[in-house]
Each structure stands twice: as structure tokens, then as C-alpha cells.
Design a protein around this motif. Structure first.
Motif, PDB file in Angstrom:
ATOM      1  N   GLU A  61      42.173  54.586  45.684  1.00 18.55           N
ATOM      2  CA  GLU A  61      41.988  53.434  46.542  1.00 18.55           C
ATOM      3  C   GLU A  61      41.339  52.318  45.741  1.00 18.55           C
ATOM      4  O   GLU A  61      41.184  52.414  44.514  1.00 18.55           O
ATOM      5  N   ARG A  62      40.938  51.286  46.428  1.00 12.30           N
ATOM      6  CA  ARG A  62      40.295  50.158  45.759  1.00 12.30           C
ATOM      7  C   ARG A  62      38.812  50.472  45.578  1.00 12.30           C
ATOM      8  O   ARG A  62      38.065  50.590  46.552  1.00 12.30           O
ATOM      9  N   ILE A  63      38.380  50.596  44.316  1.00  7.35           N
ATOM     10  CA  ILE A  63      36.996  50.937  43.994  1.00  7.35           C
ATOM     11  C   ILE A  63      36.332  49.720  43.339  1.00  7.35           C
ATOM     12  O   ILE A  63      36.787  49.232  42.298  1.00  7.35           O
ATOM     13  N   THR A  64      35.270  49.239  43.969  1.00  5.15           N
ATOM     14  CA  THR A  64      34.510  48.117  43.421  1.00  5.15           C
ATOM     15  C   THR A  64      33.112  48.603  43.077  1.00  5.15           C
ATOM     16  O   THR A  64      32.419  49.189  43.914  1.00  5.15           O
TER      17      THR A  64
ATOM     18  N   ILE B 144      34.326  51.770  48.322  1.00  2.00           N
ATOM     19  CA  ILE B 144      35.701  52.248  48.314  1.00  2.00           C
ATOM     20  C   ILE B 144      36.368  51.769  49.597  1.00  2.00           C
ATOM     21  O   ILE B 144      35.887  52.048  50.705  1.00  2.00           O
ATOM     22  N   SER B 145      37.453  51.038  49.437  1.00  3.90           N
ATOM     23  CA  SER B 145      38.157  50.480  50.597  1.00  3.90           C
ATOM     24  C   SER B 145      39.660  50.687  50.434  1.00  3.90           C
ATOM     25  O   SER B 145      40.151  51.021  49.340  1.00  3.90           O
ATOM     26  N   ARG B 146      40.383  50.486  51.523  1.00  8.24           N
ATOM     27  CA  ARG B 146      41.825  50.661  51.481  1.00  8.24           C
ATOM     28  C   ARG B 146      42.470  49.574  50.638  1.00  8.24           C
ATOM     29  O   ARG B 146      42.005  48.447  50.585  1.00  8.24           O
ATOM     30  N   GLY B 147      43.566  49.946  50.023  1.00 11.87           N
ATOM     31  CA  GLY B 147      44.288  49.004  49.178  1.00 11.87           C
ATOM     32  C   GLY B 147      44.941  49.728  48.021  1.00 11.87           C
ATOM     33  O   GLY B 147      44.833  50.954  47.867  1.00 11.87           O
ATOM     34  N   LEU B 148      45.613  48.950  47.180  1.00 15.33           N
ATOM     35  CA  LEU B 148      46.236  49.538  46.008  1.00 15.33           C
ATOM     36  C   LEU B 148      45.155  50.078  45.071  1.00 15.33           C
ATOM     37  O   LEU B 148      44.068  49.508  44.973  1.00 15.33           O
TER      38      LEU B 148
END
Length: 487
Positions: free
Chosen positions: A62-65, A24-28
Motif C-alpha cells: 500500500e502507500r507507506i509514508t 499506511i493508507s490505500r493506494g498504489l
């Protein structure tokens, strides 16, 4: 933050450990799922979102990969839902999970957070044991199946909130245990026909006893109503009991096929009797991602084909390789998988289309050409792979009324068990278990024919126009040349 949760997928009949990596990182707000997932796994996005939200937890915007490793292995099914949801909570620091690498997490999520059962739990838990993972979280409905694997702590959970509470140590769940030995002693009511219930047909019973003792394939021919189907169903009652390893092997196949229902383990040898309209894919297995067919579901048991000539010829021809190799390999673009298929083939047929060619009480109305065409539906190579041929005559009224009951299945089974024990001792140093598995070279050692038997075999070979392949099963299945060699 990065989180790694262990889960499991399926490769053929075996489980494969899959690491669910969540970053999980910052971003749209974005949900990216990689690692060759199928459509069922891609849809987990909506199930996980609703399950997390509806149980009072915050879904990170957030941005979930999410990566399912190893990335080169095709994954399918909803078994990763619970691992993904717990990984998202752990990566978003809503859950502080110490040593998640010691747990295997399996389960499908509903929108409300209920954890639903999945197929293939047994091979998945076995894979966890081989990988040294000591603890497994499974759906509550799969608890019996998972607990069959010994020396593993199985924690059944009903819903997502319960799983989170257990990981937070707010809820204590005792490991679920089953008594494996008692499960194997459970009698299965599907094999209700006892040989003592079948009047007459002594030659048919004897032939099936030989087939059971040496795992030989058998063809029964006789008029309608003579008792071929009853004999075949009674055949299951004289087979040796399953060992624990055999039961686990069979249960794995039924587990991935979704056929376990409420059973923890298959305690009786399978008896599969598909309808004659079955396709070749359903018979040997297949599909976009290959699944086991009837030959694999009958592994270590019986595959009964009633009215053999009525089956599609293409379906019968694909049986040749499984009978020969005791396994079936299915190749597709996505995968090439091998399924076990060591079964005893029992078949039945009428002697002609009307069924009364050999019946003295009824007149046959078939023409010679019709009879030839009827028998021509079964190819020579397939017939060569059938070891025993026995005629089942119709039973007379006097036999039904006056003939005493024959031996029970239990009495016959004792002889079959003794025969199997002798074979196990005889072939202890070899990679075979039954007489039917003897190779031509081994037949010279274990099945030498005497002069009288050689003379008889020569007559049979010439009269029945046997091939070289057809000669071997006749010699292996014959008890006359040396009784100790047969049993």
C-alpha cells in the motif's frame, strides 16, 4: 493507520530524539521517506522490505509514508532501520504495541533481519534518559555501551524476529546491566611506558610533571634518540584518573567516531599521536556532515605531535583556535557543529633539520639558513600557545648503565593528583579547573610575581622576544615564583 516509534539521531556529539512516523493508507504501492534523510537512510527501504519478508511477516503493498521528525534536522546513518520496520508492522496491525512512546529503538537491519551495531549509541541513550524514556532496544553488540547509562532499561536484541517477539511479550529479555565503577578500574595496556624506565632526563620529567599538574602545553626539543617520544608516551601515565562524567564525555566522542570497538567505556585518558602527514580536516574535524577530528578524540587527554615542523603548516595553524577556546566549531552548508577539544598538547622537534645542533657528540651539518627555515615552519602565534619549552639532551652511555632508575609514574602521579585537588579547591567558585585556564585578570590574583621573579621574567621576555600572549603561559607554568601558587 498511523504509528509513531521513538528513535535517535546525532547532532555533533549529542543524541537527538527522532520520532519515526509511519502512515499506511490505500493506494498504489509507494514508499515515501521524508524528514531530510541521507542516502544511507533512503536505502533502508530495501533493507526493511527484505528483513520483514524474510522473517515471515507481511510487507504491506500500500502507500507507506514515513516522516522523521523533527523534519528540519538532517539525519544520517542506518540506525533508524529497526524503528521503521517495527513501525510498519505496528501500522499494518501485525504488531499490537502498547505504549511504544516508552521505548527508544536503535539498530541497522540486514536483509536476513539480523540487527547490526551502529555508531553513537551512548549519546543516543543519554538523550533518551534526558527525554524521560525508560526503555531502549539496542543491537546486541552495543549492549555494553548502552548499559553504561544508569537508570535505563537496556534490552539487547539479535534479530528482527527477536525484537518483535519481545514486544509481543512472547519472549522475555532481562535488562542488561554493567558495573560502571569496575569498568573505570580496568587498566589500559596501551600506556606501558613508566617514567622509571627512562634513564636520566630529569629536567624533561620535571617539565612534564608541571605540564600534567596544570594542563600546560609543552614543547620538547632535542637530538634524535634522546627520548622525547618515550617521555611523551610516559606522560599519559602520570595524568589523573578519569571521573565518571569525564569518561562518559570521552566515550561519547569515540562512540560517534566508531572507535569504541568492544569497549563499553573509555577508562583511560586518550593519547592521540597522528602522523605528520595528517590533513587539517582530519586534525580538527570536518566533512560534509562534520565529524570529530584528532583534537576532539584527544579531549581530556593528550594530543602528541611528534616532529612538529614536519606537519603541514596549514594543519598546525588550525590548532590555534582549539587550543585557545578548548573547542572547535565547524560550519558547513548542512550544519554548524561545535565539538569539545580540551586537550594537553605535547610536541617534540629536533633543534635543526639534521637533529644534532645541540648535541656535543655529533657535528651539525645544517647551514644557518636551513636552521632558520626549519624553525620558521612553526608560526609565532602557535609558539605563543605552548606554555613550557624544555631541551632534552642525548643520554650518555654512563647514564644508561650506571644511573639508577628514577621515580615511578605512580609516585609522580600522586603529586599531580594532589596538585589537581588544590587547583579544584582554589578555583571552585570559577569556571576553570587548571592553572593553564587562568585569564590575565585571574593571574593577578592567583599568580602574582615577586620582585626576583619579575626581574627574571623581564630578562626572559627581552632575550626570547616574547609577545604579550607568550608572556602569560610562561608565568602560569612557572613553579619557581611560588610553589603553592603552582600546585
Amino acid at each position: 493507520m498511523l504509528s509513531q516509534i521513538k528513535s535517535s539521531g546525532l547532532l555533533g556529539v549529542n543524541g537527538v530524539i527522532v520520532t519515526v512516523e509511519i502512515d499506511i493508507s490505500r493506494g498504489l504501492p509507494c514508499y515515501s521517506l521524508v524528514g531530510l534523510p541521507d542516502a544511507g537512510i533512503k536505502e533502508s527501504k530495501d533493507r526493511v522490505f527484505s528483513a520483514v519478508k524474510n522473517n515471515g511477516y507481511k510487507y504491506p503493498m500500500e502507500r507507506i509514508t514515513i516522516n522523521l521528525a523533527p523534519a528540519d534536522l538532517k539525519k544520517e546513518g542506518p540506525a533508524f532501520d529497526l524503528a521503521i520496520a517495527l513501525g510498519i508492522l505496528n501500522a499494518s496491525e501485525q504488531l499490537n504495541w502498547d505504549h511504544p512512546e516508552n521505548y527508544l529503538v536503535i539498530g541497522e537491519l540486514s536483509l536476513s533481519g539480523q540487527i547490526r551495531s551502529v555508531n553513537g549509541v551512548l549519546p543516543m541513550v543519554l538523550a533518551a534518559k534526558e527525554a524521560g524514556i525508560a526503555n531502549v532496544l539496542v543491537p546486541f553488540e552495543n549492549r555494553h555501551e548502552a548499559a553504561v547509562v544508569q537508570n535505563i532499561n537496556v534490552y539487547p536484541v539479535n534479530d528482527f524476529h527477536e525484537a518483535v517477539s519481545f514486544i509481543k511479550k512472547e519472549l522475555i529479555i532481562e535488562p542488561f546491566k554493567v558495573d560502571l565503577s569496575s569498568l573505570l578500574r580496568v587498566e589500559n595496556s596501551c600506556h606501558r611506558i613508566d617514567f622509571s624506565d627512562i634513564r636520566g632526563q630529569d629536567s624533561g620529567k620535571r617539565a612534564l610533571e608541571i605540564a600534567a599538574a596544570g594542563a600546560h602545553n609543552c614543547l620538547m626539543s632535542g637530538p634524535p634518540g634522546s627520548g622525547k617520544t618515550m617521555l611523551a608516551k610516559g606522560f599519559a601515565s602520570i595524568l589523573p584518573d578519569l571521573t565518571i562524567d569525564e569518561a562518559l564525555e570521552i566515550t561519547k566522542i569515540h562512540s560517534i567516531s566508531g572507535l569504541l570497538k568492544n569497549n563499553a567505556i573509555i577508562s583511560q585518558r586518550p593519547f592521540r599521536s597522528p602522523h605528520h602527514t595528517i590533513s587539517k580536516v582530519s586534525l580538527v574535524g570536518g566533512g560534509r556532515i562534520p565529524k570529530p577530528g584528532e583534537v576532539s578524540l584527544a579531549h581530556l587527554g593528550v594530543l602528541f605531535l611528534d616532529e612538529l615542523p614536519e606537519f603541514q603548516k596549514s594543519a598546525l595553524e588550525v590548532l590555534r583556535q582549539p587550543i585557545e577556546d578548548q573547542e572547535v566549531t565547524i560550519s558547513r552548508i548542512n550544519a554548524s557543529l561545535t565539538f569539545p577539544a580540551s586537550f594537553t598538547l605535547i610536541t617534540s622537534m629536533n633543534p635543526c633539520p639534521c637533529g644534532y645542533l645541540t648535541d656535543p657528540a655529533h657535528e651539525c651539518i645544517c647551514t644557518p639558513q636551513q636552521i632558520k627555515n626549519y624553525h620558521g615552519k612553526i608560526s609565532g602565534p602557535l609558539m605563543d600557545r605552548l606554555d613550557i619549552f624544555v631541551e632534552i639532551p642525548s643520554t650518555t652511555y654512563d647514564e644508561l648503565q650506571t644511573k639508577p632508575k628514577g621515580e615511578s609514574s605512580q609516585a609522580i602521579k600522586k603529586r599531580v593528583d594532589a596538585a589537581r585537588e588544590l587547583q579544584n579547591a582554589r578555583y571552585a567558585e570559577l569556571d576553570i579547573f587548571y592553572n593553564a585556564q587562568l585569564t590575565p585578570k585571574l593571574m593577578e590574583t592567583y599568580c602574582p610575581l615577586g620582585p626576583a621573579e619579575e626581574s627574571l621574567m623581564e630578562k626572559v621576555y627581552t632575550k626570547m622576544k616574547l609577545s604579550a600572549r607568550g608572556y602569560q603561559p610562561v608565568a602560569k607554568a612557572s613553579p619557581n615564583h611560588c610553589r603553592l601558587r603552582w600546585i
